[in-house]
Design a protein around this motif. Sequence first.
Motif, short mmCIF file in Angstrom:
data_model
loop_
_atom_site.label_atom_id
_atom_site.label_comp_id
_atom_site.label_asym_id
_atom_site.label_seq_id
_atom_site.Cartn_x
_atom_site.Cartn_y
_atom_site.Cartn_z
N PHE A 34 55.27 10.81 7.77
CA PHE A 34 56.08 9.62 7.49
C PHE A 34 55.19 8.47 7.02
O PHE A 34 54.02 8.38 7.39
CB PHE A 34 56.80 9.15 8.76
N TYR A 36 55.67 4.27 7.08
CA TYR A 36 56.46 3.12 7.49
C TYR A 36 55.85 1.87 6.89
O TYR A 36 54.64 1.78 6.69
CB TYR A 36 56.47 2.97 9.02
N GLN A 38 55.68 -2.46 7.34
CA GLN A 38 55.92 -3.55 8.29
C GLN A 38 55.68 -4.88 7.59
O GLN A 38 54.56 -5.16 7.17
CB GLN A 38 55.02 -3.42 9.52
N GLN A 42 58.06 -8.53 11.73
CA GLN A 42 59.16 -7.57 11.79
C GLN A 42 58.68 -6.25 12.37
O GLN A 42 57.48 -6.01 12.52
CB GLN A 42 59.76 -7.34 10.39
N GLY A 43 59.64 -5.38 12.69
CA GLY A 43 59.30 -4.04 13.14
C GLY A 43 58.98 -3.14 11.96
O GLY A 43 58.88 -3.60 10.82
N LEU A 44 58.82 -1.87 12.23
CA LEU A 44 58.48 -0.90 11.18
C LEU A 44 59.76 -0.35 10.55
O LEU A 44 60.73 -0.05 11.24
CB LEU A 44 57.67 0.26 11.77
N LYS A 49 59.65 10.17 4.04
CA LYS A 49 59.30 11.20 5.00
C LYS A 49 59.17 12.54 4.32
O LYS A 49 59.83 12.81 3.31
CB LYS A 49 60.38 11.29 6.09
N GLU A 88 52.18 -4.40 5.46
CA GLU A 88 51.27 -3.43 6.07
C GLU A 88 51.98 -2.08 6.10
O GLU A 88 53.16 -1.99 6.44
CB GLU A 88 50.86 -3.85 7.48
N PHE A 90 51.98 1.96 7.40
CA PHE A 90 51.50 2.85 8.44
C PHE A 90 51.90 4.28 8.12
O PHE A 90 53.07 4.57 7.83
CB PHE A 90 52.08 2.47 9.80
N PHE A 105 50.51 7.27 15.05
CA PHE A 105 50.40 6.37 13.91
C PHE A 105 48.95 6.13 13.54
O PHE A 105 48.05 6.16 14.40
CB PHE A 105 51.04 5.01 14.24
N GLY A 106 48.72 5.86 12.27
CA GLY A 106 47.42 5.39 11.83
C GLY A 106 47.27 3.91 12.15
O GLY A 106 48.19 3.27 12.67
N THR A 107 46.12 3.35 11.83
CA THR A 107 45.83 1.96 12.16
C THR A 107 46.37 0.99 11.12
O THR A 107 46.26 -0.22 11.29
CB THR A 107 44.32 1.74 12.32
#
Lengths: 115, 115
Positions: A34, A36, A38, A42-44, A49, A88, A90, A105-107
Amino acid sequence: AQSVTQLDSQVPVFEEAPVELRCNYSSSVSVYLFWYVQYPNQGLQLLLKYLSGSTLVESINGFEAEFNKSQTSFHLRKPSVHISDTAEYFCAVRSYSGGYQKVTFGTGTKLQVIP
Amino acid sequence: DAGVTQSPTHLIKTRGQQVTLRCSPKSGHDTVSWYQQALGQGPQFIFQYYEEEERQRGNFPDRFSGHQFPNYSSELNVNALLLGDSALYLCASSNGQGAKESPLHFGNGTRLTVT
């Protein structure tokens, strides 16, 4: 164990230029992949996918990612970025074992689009 | 169609205090996962609730606990707050605890600051 590596913490790119955000993963079992996004405060939000089938997946806003099993990669690309793409990003992997899912998740990679 | 909602949006607490964060999942979702996102990091999995029980847990101490209610909403409780608990806490919902086709849907998070 599974892990996700996003080597680039920040990627500056000029508006209308192409961009690639890199993602590599490791896992001992089959995974689903996936991306995502951000936006500030806000959220992701799910961008795209890969579950199965065609290894090239596309989002509605022009992003695409290609699953490469041999290189364990799922890089995100866009041929021409817009100012609104500044956010950003992810990468995440999901695996299943014993009926339970594990999401890692990645950084994150901060994409900065320069006018 | 309401997405994932979290409350409060921001919170400031003092070291040693206790905090409760709340989450309502997206309509039709029955599984809630909680993530901690420290500044500059990707989300880290705390735990997941399904059928009112904690099903999985990440590498977080017992100070972090939760609950899921019959209407699928959930709470995250953190006791004896530490400065290092300062982060964005994200709630994510999905449909079916092991459903492979159901990606995570995130709320906008609760920004917790511990002073």
